[in-house]
Scaffold this motif. Structure first.
Motif, PDB file in Angstrom:
ATOM      1  N   GLN A  46       0.820  -1.214   0.000  1.00 40.27           N
ATOM      2  CA  GLN A  46       0.000   0.000   0.000  1.00 40.27           C
ATOM      3  C   GLN A  46       0.850   1.258   0.000  1.00 40.27           C
ATOM      4  O   GLN A  46       0.430   2.302  -0.525  1.00 40.27           O
ATOM      5  N   ALA A  47       2.054   1.172   0.554  1.00 44.53           N
ATOM      6  CA  ALA A  47       2.943   2.337   0.579  1.00 44.53           C
ATOM      7  C   ALA A  47       3.373   2.764  -0.816  1.00 44.53           C
ATOM      8  O   ALA A  47       3.822   3.906  -1.012  1.00 44.53           O
ATOM      9  N   LEU A  48       3.236   1.874  -1.796  1.00 40.95           N
ATOM     10  CA  LEU A  48       3.583   2.215  -3.180  1.00 40.95           C
ATOM     11  C   LEU A  48       2.504   3.051  -3.857  1.00 40.95           C
ATOM     12  O   LEU A  48       2.781   3.756  -4.833  1.00 40.95           O
ATOM     13  N   SER A  49       1.284   2.960  -3.376  1.00 41.71           N
ATOM     14  CA  SER A  49       0.137   3.523  -4.095  1.00 41.71           C
ATOM     15  C   SER A  49       0.226   5.016  -4.385  1.00 41.71           C
ATOM     16  O   SER A  49      -0.176   5.455  -5.471  1.00 41.71           O
ATOM     17  N   PRO A  50       0.730   5.863  -3.455  1.00 45.05           N
ATOM     18  CA  PRO A  50       0.775   7.302  -3.755  1.00 45.05           C
ATOM     19  C   PRO A  50       1.569   7.660  -5.008  1.00 45.05           C
ATOM     20  O   PRO A  50       1.336   8.714  -5.621  1.00 45.05           O
ATOM     21  N   SER A  51       2.510   6.807  -5.437  1.00 45.19           N
ATOM     22  CA  SER A  51       3.315   7.143  -6.608  1.00 45.19           C
ATOM     23  C   SER A  51       2.492   7.177  -7.889  1.00 45.19           C
ATOM     24  O   SER A  51       2.936   7.749  -8.899  1.00 45.19           O
ATOM     25  N   TRP A  52       1.297   6.588  -7.889  1.00 43.87           N
ATOM     26  CA  TRP A  52       0.454   6.634  -9.087  1.00 43.87           C
ATOM     27  C   TRP A  52      -0.119   8.039  -9.343  1.00 43.87           C
ATOM     28  O   TRP A  52      -0.617   8.311 -10.425  1.00 43.87           O
ATOM     29  N   ALA A  53      -0.002   8.928  -8.365  1.00 45.52           N
ATOM     30  CA  ALA A  53      -0.480  10.300  -8.560  1.00 45.52           C
ATOM     31  C   ALA A  53       0.504  11.134  -9.369  1.00 45.52           C
ATOM     32  O   ALA A  53       0.209  12.290  -9.701  1.00 45.52           O
ATOM     33  N   ASP A  54       1.655  10.558  -9.698  1.00 38.44           N
ATOM     34  CA  ASP A  54       2.698  11.311 -10.400  1.00 38.44           C
ATOM     35  C   ASP A  54       3.130  10.585 -11.668  1.00 38.44           C
ATOM     36  O   ASP A  54       4.315  10.393 -11.922  1.00 38.44           O
ATOM     37  N   LEU A  55       2.170  10.183 -12.485  1.00 37.02           N
ATOM     38  CA  LEU A  55       2.473   9.530 -13.758  1.00 37.02           C
ATOM     39  C   LEU A  55       2.238  10.517 -14.903  1.00 37.02           C
ATOM     40  O   LEU A  55       1.171  11.111 -14.999  1.00 37.02           O
ATOM     41  N   PRO A  56       3.212  10.690 -15.788  1.00 35.00           N
ATOM     42  CA  PRO A  56       3.024  11.599 -16.921  1.00 35.00           C
ATOM     43  C   PRO A  56       2.139  10.974 -17.994  1.00 35.00           C
ATOM     44  O   PRO A  56       1.926   9.759 -18.019  1.00 35.00           O
ATOM     45  N   PRO A  57       1.632  11.795 -18.903  1.00 31.57           N
ATOM     46  CA  PRO A  57       0.743  11.282 -19.953  1.00 31.57           C
ATOM     47  C   PRO A  57       1.450  10.319 -20.900  1.00 31.57           C
ATOM     48  O   PRO A  57       2.649  10.454 -21.173  1.00 31.57           O
ATOM     49  N   ASP A  58       0.693   9.346 -21.387  1.00 36.14           N
ATOM     50  CA  ASP A  58       1.133   8.465 -22.471  1.00 36.14           C
ATOM     51  C   ASP A  58       0.858   9.213 -23.771  1.00 36.14           C
ATOM     52  O   ASP A  58      -0.294   9.454 -24.133  1.00 36.14           O
ATOM     53  N   THR A  59       1.922   9.573 -24.485  1.00 34.34           N
ATOM     54  CA  THR A  59       1.773  10.402 -25.689  1.00 34.34           C
ATOM     55  C   THR A  59       1.693   9.571 -26.973  1.00 34.34           C
ATOM     56  O   THR A  59       1.700  10.132 -28.068  1.00 34.34           O
ATOM     57  N   TYR A  60       1.595   8.253 -26.847  1.00 31.31           N
ATOM     58  CA  TYR A  60       1.619   7.390 -28.027  1.00 31.31           C
ATOM     59  C   TYR A  60       0.244   6.871 -28.437  1.00 31.31           C
ATOM     60  O   TYR A  60       0.158   6.102 -29.395  1.00 31.31           O
ATOM     61  N   LEU A  61      -0.803   7.237 -27.752  1.00 31.76           N
ATOM     62  CA  LEU A  61      -2.113   6.662 -28.042  1.00 31.76           C
ATOM     63  C   LEU A  61      -2.578   7.027 -29.452  1.00 31.76           C
ATOM     64  O   LEU A  61      -2.769   8.201 -29.777  1.00 31.76           O
ATOM     65  N   LYS A  62      -2.787   6.019 -30.279  1.00 27.09           N
ATOM     66  CA  LYS A  62      -3.170   6.265 -31.668  1.00 27.09           C
ATOM     67  C   LYS A  62      -4.637   6.665 -31.814  1.00 27.09           C
ATOM     68  O   LYS A  62      -5.026   7.142 -32.883  1.00 27.09           O
ATOM     69  N   ASP A  63      -5.442   6.443 -30.777  1.00 24.09           N
ATOM     70  CA  ASP A  63      -6.840   6.854 -30.881  1.00 24.09           C
ATOM     71  C   ASP A  63      -7.036   8.322 -30.511  1.00 24.09           C
ATOM     72  O   ASP A  63      -8.164   8.817 -30.486  1.00 24.09           O
ATOM     73  N   GLY A  64      -5.935   9.018 -30.222  1.00 18.92           N
ATOM     74  CA  GLY A  64      -6.013  10.441 -29.900  1.00 18.92           C
ATOM     75  C   GLY A  64      -6.457  10.730 -28.488  1.00 18.92           C
ATOM     76  O   GLY A  64      -6.625  11.897 -28.122  1.00 18.92           O
ATOM     77  N   GLY A  65      -6.629   9.696 -27.659  1.00 12.32           N
ATOM     78  CA  GLY A  65      -7.109   9.897 -26.299  1.00 12.32           C
ATOM     79  C   GLY A  65      -6.066  10.495 -25.383  1.00 12.32           C
ATOM     80  O   GLY A  65      -4.855  10.434 -25.643  1.00 12.32           O
ATOM     81  N   GLN A  66      -6.553  11.088 -24.293  1.00 11.89           N
ATOM     82  CA  GLN A  66      -5.682  11.658 -23.259  1.00 11.89           C
ATOM     83  C   GLN A  66      -6.000  11.025 -21.902  1.00 11.89           C
ATOM     84  O   GLN A  66      -5.851  11.657 -20.864  1.00 11.89           O
ATOM     85  N   TYR A  67      -6.408   9.781 -21.936  1.00 14.67           N
ATOM     86  CA  TYR A  67      -6.906   9.127 -20.730  1.00 14.67           C
ATOM     87  C   TYR A  67      -5.872   8.245 -20.042  1.00 14.67           C
ATOM     88  O   TYR A  67      -6.131   7.697 -18.983  1.00 14.67           O
ATOM     89  N   ARG A  68      -4.671   8.073 -20.625  1.00 16.77           N
ATOM     90  CA  ARG A  68      -3.706   7.141 -20.043  1.00 16.77           C
ATOM     91  C   ARG A  68      -2.436   7.856 -19.615  1.00 16.77           C
ATOM     92  O   ARG A  68      -1.851   8.628 -20.369  1.00 16.77           O
ATOM     93  N   GLN A  69      -2.000   7.560 -18.382  1.00 22.82           N
ATOM     94  CA  GLN A  69      -0.733   8.030 -17.838  1.00 22.82           C
ATOM     95  C   GLN A  69       0.072   6.793 -17.437  1.00 22.82           C
ATOM     96  O   GLN A  69      -0.492   5.782 -17.028  1.00 22.82           O
ATOM     97  N   ARG A  70       1.426   6.890 -17.537  1.00 20.26           N
ATOM     98  CA  ARG A  70       2.198   5.682 -17.228  1.00 20.26           C
ATOM     99  C   ARG A  70       3.662   5.978 -16.966  1.00 20.26           C
ATOM    100  O   ARG A  70       4.201   7.003 -17.392  1.00 20.26           O
TER     101      ARG A  70
END
Length: 251
Positions: A46-70
């Motif tokens: 559970q101590a790892l979970s806060p790091s998910w708040a600091d994921l940059p956008p995935d800029t490779y999505l071919k569908d043009g979406g802005q919904y994924r960070q990684r």
């Protein structure tokens, strides 16, 4: 807060994990069993979970979406030793990922603090031990780690925009980290060579879906906000294990 799961996951007790993997090619573990498998407390995961708040956008999505960070990282795991490898692109062949296959995708690295955490290291080693038992104990595992946040920014988020797929590795571990203010996100697992399949929704933080990638195909359905206009998200950690080197390496 998340939407009500219509299909709870079919949990396998830790003692039955190997048998379930050999008979069905997939299994779901409760978070307490994941911690036991890794040999750490649930609090360490559970101590790892806060790091998910600091994921940059995935800029490779071919569908043009802005919904994924990684974020992404690679390791060689030998016994209890976890060796990070220099940053490298994530690559999949088109036969496994018709949408993004064939692209060398460079993602931001997993943070040093996350990678050094006891829960992170223990999880890699614990899952590598399971894979070794199932695969015949290869000397080392080539592991790719992906931190994902799928958001409902824009109204909908797609955890698997490529659809039902395999990953081209030996084993895939999908750990649910969080569901916040969403509905949907149903997991579907199908036999790669037959009609058998299961559908369920992972809801417990740090529960695990383990997949034998040669035997099953998997996908996760889109997510939507529980309340219109209120952004939600689904966080996962996906770990892939491959004995024969990283995908994209020379044979």
């Amino acid at each position: 807060m998340s939407g009500l799961a219509q299909f709870p996951p079919p949990l396998t007790p830790l003692a039955g994990l190997d048998a379930a993997m050999r008979s069905r090619g997939h299994a779901v573990l409760a978070a307490s069993d994941v911690a036991m498998l890794a040999g750490v407390s649930l609090q360490a995961l559970q101590a790892l979970s806060p790091s998910w708040a600091d994921l940059p956008p995935d800029t490779y999505l071919k569908d043009g979406g802005q919904y994924r960070q990684r974020r992404h990282a690679c390791y060689v795991v030998t016994g209890q030793q976890v060796q990070p490898v220099p940053p490298r692109p994530h690559w999949q062949p088109l036969e496994y990922n018709a949408l993004h296959g064939g692209m060398r995708r460079w993602f931001a690295p997993v943070s040093q603090a996350t990678a050094a955490a006891s829960g992170w290291q223990a999880l890699l080693c614990g899952l590598a031990r399971v894979c070794a038992r199932l695969h015949g104990d290869p000397p080392r595992w080539h592991v790719e780690a992906h931190q994902f946040r799928i958001t409902t920014r824009g109204g909908i988020g797609r955890p698997t925009p490529e659809g039902a797929h395999r990953d081209g590795v030996d084993f895939v571990a999908v750990l649910l980290v969080a569901r916040q203010a969403i509905k949907g996100g149903e997991t579907r697992v199908f036999s790669a060579d037959g009609p058998e399949g299961q559908r369920f929704t992972l809801e417990e933080p740090w529960s695990l879906l383990l997949l034998d990638d040669a035997r099953v195909i998997h996908e996760t359905t889109p997510i939507q906000p529980c309340i219109a206009g209120q952004e939600g998200h689904r966080d996962t950690l996906v770990l892939t294990f491959r004995a024969a080197g990283f995908l994209g390496d020379p044979v």
